[in-house]
Enzyme design. Structure first.
Site, short mmCIF file in Angstrom:
data_model
loop_
_atom_site.label_atom_id
_atom_site.label_comp_id
_atom_site.label_asym_id
_atom_site.label_seq_id
_atom_site.Cartn_x
_atom_site.Cartn_y
_atom_site.Cartn_z
N GLU A 81 -3.82 1.99 0.68
CA GLU A 81 -2.93 1.37 1.77
C GLU A 81 -0.98 1.33 0.98
O GLU A 81 -1.66 1.83 -0.55
CB GLU A 81 -3.43 -0.21 1.93
N CYS B 46 -4.83 1.96 9.25
CA CYS B 46 -5.41 2.82 8.45
C CYS B 46 -5.15 4.56 8.27
O CYS B 46 -5.59 5.10 9.15
CB CYS B 46 -7.27 3.12 8.31
#
Length: 218
Positions: free
Chosen positions: A105, A2
């Site tokens: 992402e 993340c």
């Protein structure tokens, strides 16, 4: 993994959701491009009292002489968090929750182009990302725990942040005894919406604004 996320829910709503006492120095919302080293709102529990506190995203181990004395640590891997010197004490004693409205992402496109995708919860609630924190000097710092990706990530990336469900918050925060290690797992299918492509503008840590989460053709 993340490396960027969003927080669009107001701090007051986060405090109410997590039943936490809000601090007076929380970062302003909304933020559509939360980046490493930014100040983020974090939920901790001390003696059963939850607090929504400001922390630096970027865990600083106790032996660093300066914040940039080593690599910038924004994630802690679930498979090594209990054994790595930087996190051994934190995973036992200083677990926390990092609220996020969604996260980005990246997949790899032609000529190794970085193609951003956006993930949110299917129920529209904030994500409760598992974290560990560390006091360094007069600053509290945090890392987000990541694990092997589950079906919700598809073929986009091999790791994802650990997303805690409401019933698991007390265990992760240390309010419900021991055994929090079982929570460090991939998100169940259906918890997250199907991710969608967003514009490459978010690849810059200087980009801001709601347009960052607008879908684009994949």
């Amino acid at each position: 993994m993340c490396g960027r996320f969003t927080i669009t829910h107001p701090n007051e709503a986060l405090a109410a959701l997590f039943d936490a006492v809000p601090g007076n120095d929380l970062p302003m919302t909304p933020n559509f491009n939360v980046c490493p080293t930014n100040t983020v709102a974090v939920v901790t529990s001390d003696g059963g009292v939850r607090r929504l506190r400001a922390m630096r995203w970027g865990f600083i181990p106790s032996w660093y002489k300066a914040p940039n004395d080593g690599p910038l640590i924004i994630n802690a891997r679930s498979d090594t968090v209990a054994t790595k010197p930087a996190f051994k004490a934190a995973i036992r004693e200083r677990r926390c929750i990092v609220p996020a409205s969604g996260f980005y992402e990246w997949s790899e496109g032609e000529n190794k182009a970085r193609l951003p995708w956006y993930f949110t919860r299917a129920d529209g609630l904030p994500m409760a990302l598992a974290g560990v924190w560390q006091r360094w000097g007069d600053m509290d710092t945090v890392a987000i725990v990541s694990t092997e990706a589950g079906p919700g990530m598809g073929a986009i990336h091999h790791r994802e942040p650990v997303i805690l469900e409401r019933e698991d918050w007390p265990l992760w925060l240390g309010e419900a005894g021991h055994g929090a290690a079982v929570l460090m797992k991939a998100t169940a299918e259906g918890v997250m919406t199907k991710p969608y492509r967003v514009g490459v503008e978010v690849n810059s840590n200087r980009a801001f604004g709601a347009q960052l989460i607008e879908p684009v053709a994949a």
